[in-house]
Design a protein around this motif. Sequence first.
Motif, PDB file in Angstrom:
ATOM      1  N   LEU A 205      -4.241   2.125  -5.396  1.00 18.35           N
ATOM      2  CA  LEU A 205      -4.720   1.260  -4.505  1.00 18.35           C
ATOM      3  C   LEU A 205      -5.678   1.514  -3.521  1.00 18.35           C
ATOM      4  N   ALA A 206      -6.641   0.690  -3.185  1.00 17.84           N
ATOM      5  CA  ALA A 206      -7.709   0.952  -2.050  1.00 17.84           C
ATOM      6  C   ALA A 206      -7.436   0.209  -0.968  1.00 17.84           C
ATOM      7  N   MET A 207      -7.507   0.447   0.382  1.00 19.46           N
ATOM      8  CA  MET A 207      -7.508  -0.447   1.393  1.00 19.46           C
ATOM      9  C   MET A 207      -8.465  -0.245   2.267  1.00 19.46           C
TER      10      MET A 207
ATOM     11  N   PHE B 299      -9.457  -1.276   6.029  1.00 19.15           N
ATOM     12  CA  PHE B 299      -8.834  -1.707   7.403  1.00 19.15           C
ATOM     13  C   PHE B 299      -9.722  -2.619   8.154  1.00 19.15           C
TER      14      PHE B 299
ATOM     15  N   ALA C 294       0.850  -1.184  -0.037  1.00 26.90           N
ATOM     16  CA  ALA C 294       0.029   0.048   0.087  1.00 26.90           C
ATOM     17  C   ALA C 294       0.819   1.342  -0.093  1.00 26.90           C
TER      18      ALA C 294
ATOM     19  N   LEU D  69      -6.997  -3.804  -1.330  1.00 29.64           N
ATOM     20  CA  LEU D  69      -6.313  -4.427   0.015  1.00 29.64           C
ATOM     21  C   LEU D  69      -7.146  -4.472   1.145  1.00 29.64           C
TER      22      LEU D  69
END
Lengths: 277, 366
Positions: free
Chosen positions: B77-79, B81, B50, B156
């Motif tokens: 990119l995207a995350m 959590f 990331a 992600l």
Amino acid sequence: MLTLKQSRRLTTWLVGLAAWSVALLLFFPIFWMLLTSFKTEIDAFATPPQFFFVPTLDNYLHIQERSGYFKYAWNSVTIAFGATGLGLLFAIPAAYSMAFFETRRTRGTLLWMLSTKMLPAVGVLVPIYLLAKSLGLLDTRLVLVLIYTLINMPIMVWMVYTYFKDIPREILEASRMDGAGTLQEIVRVLLPISKGGIASTVLLSLILCWNEAFWSLNLTSAKAAPLTALIASYSSPEGLFWAKLSAVSTLACAPILIFGWISQKQLVRGLSFGAVK
Amino acid sequence: MADLKIRNLQKGFDGHAIIQGIDLDIRNREFVVFVGPSGCGKSTLLRLIAGLEEVSSGSIELDGREITDESPARRDLAMVFQTYALYPHMTVRKNMSFALDLAGTDKQEVERKVSEAARILELEPLLERKPRQLSGGQRQRVAIGRAIVRNPKIFLFDEPLSNLDAALRVQMRLELARLHKELQATMIYVTHDQVEAMTLADKVVVLNGGRIEQVGSPLELYNHPANLFVAGFLGTPKMGFLRGRVSALHADGCEVALDAGCTLRLPAAGTLDVGSPVTLGIRPEHLHRAPPEQAQLMVGTDVSERLGSDTYCHVRTDSEENLTLRVRGDFTCGYGERIGLTLDLDHCHLFDADGLAVARAVRQAA
Ligand SMILES: Nc1ncnc2c1ncn2[C@@H]1O[C@H](COP(=O)(O)OP(=O)(O)O)[C@@H](O)[C@H]1O
Ligand SMILES: [Mg+2]
């Protein structure tokens, strides 16, 4: 014998009594100052002290005539807000880096910053006086803004740091993933979330600046003098005028007390609304 | 397109090596799961991808572009959590549109994308709420929605389901699988839960101590674990292990004398020497009860766990090794009895002294 209920009521009553006694004890000097400010100088000196007297506004009128209260008040306001604003400008980035990019030295740096508060201010009076003099800053508001910014900096950084510490770092990381740069991350995510904490820091800094007397007495005289210097000017040179001294003290305390009282409500709201979950 | 190439990636914190040389290729539209015990460096690896942690050495390439030192904002990119990390001061709508607003996307376009994501995730009625007014599952959806609107190259996920209760976790697991198909997106998913890994992944990456133990499809890993760690980590109940020594070699396999007191002839094709220590692994479904006269192994029974559909009987060999066998749900083993077992020889796994799998002569289709 007391029943359980009765003894519980007695305890409540006793605790209440103790609390009120302490509160009154703490409040009494302020109350006495307020009372004295409405007395004539003769009443103010009377023994035994008088609780009942004919109130007068003479002291206040005298102060306004002789010194011009509002000039001093305005100085206090601009200096307090100036120093607080400037302080935030440095404290927020400092606390941000310490809270979210901690290194092995962060803890030590924080303690070291605080330790500077332990030195007696008078120890650096001469160098700072000379510095201000050679820079032509004596009796300017700027010099007090700078000094106050510096002396409050450790406390502001500590406070903001503790508020920032409570914010999950993932929230900031999420904004980073969302494409925010450092400034956007701070302005659009971090500050709105911690606005309650920032508000209490601002309030504390304003109060500390407002009440500061040592540097204002030593570095200003006429043009840039804030209210603390005004009080001092009534304390000795013309002998002891208790009533006038009380009046000027009341005038100096009133704005910050009122301000504190108003913003307290804001504060509580800010704190609970910004709660992070 | 989203082709990720990771080469010899390393990361240390304060001199402790956490990620110790990872080589990995992730292809477009793959659902890749990083799985491993807690503390093995899964999150760290994901955060390196990331851009939230700085790489110590090695390189990361996305679609042929080197992104090793790129800021997270510019990796596309995207995350999602584990703690959702929603912006608490913004409404659900604002949470989802934040990235697009930052990028200066056209207002109508933002509106369209947010509505689309809200529709997919059934968040429409919640758009004006603040995160604290949502349940855990709803927050999770918003976090996913925030990723969807950006249409990133790779999604992600860092243990996105572990804060949900068991029932919701199963439901969200299905939804994620559906989402992957619907969006045709590339996803990297971190979990310590091997059931999530098995059910979601196209490709499972088993991590241990900052290294990759094995990469492969879920069934490949289940049926052909490359080493003792993977064999023991995947599958519930765990694979049983029996120590032994090679007692004879044949053209089509070898003979293994187990400490538990029996000798088995296994179709192993690897290089083994007579007398070398080995470990035999066997899964619960490949152990069967047998009358004593036909049994290969006699064991004492411990407690049984009834699940309804199946019963797991825990047994102990004479050499003090624990095994589990799976029997029918309406069946149970008593406590403290002696029973006989047979082993499916085609499904026995053999590991050498270093814990590496010995190739089987007849490879089962994965
Ligand atoms: N910021 C950090 N500073 C120091 N050590 C860290 C940091 N982040 C992770 N670690 C260490 O790295 C190891 C792996 O952590 P992590 O990747 O979170 O494991 P996992 O997600 O597989 O449970 C842990 O031992 C953890 O203590
Ligand atoms: Mg983790």
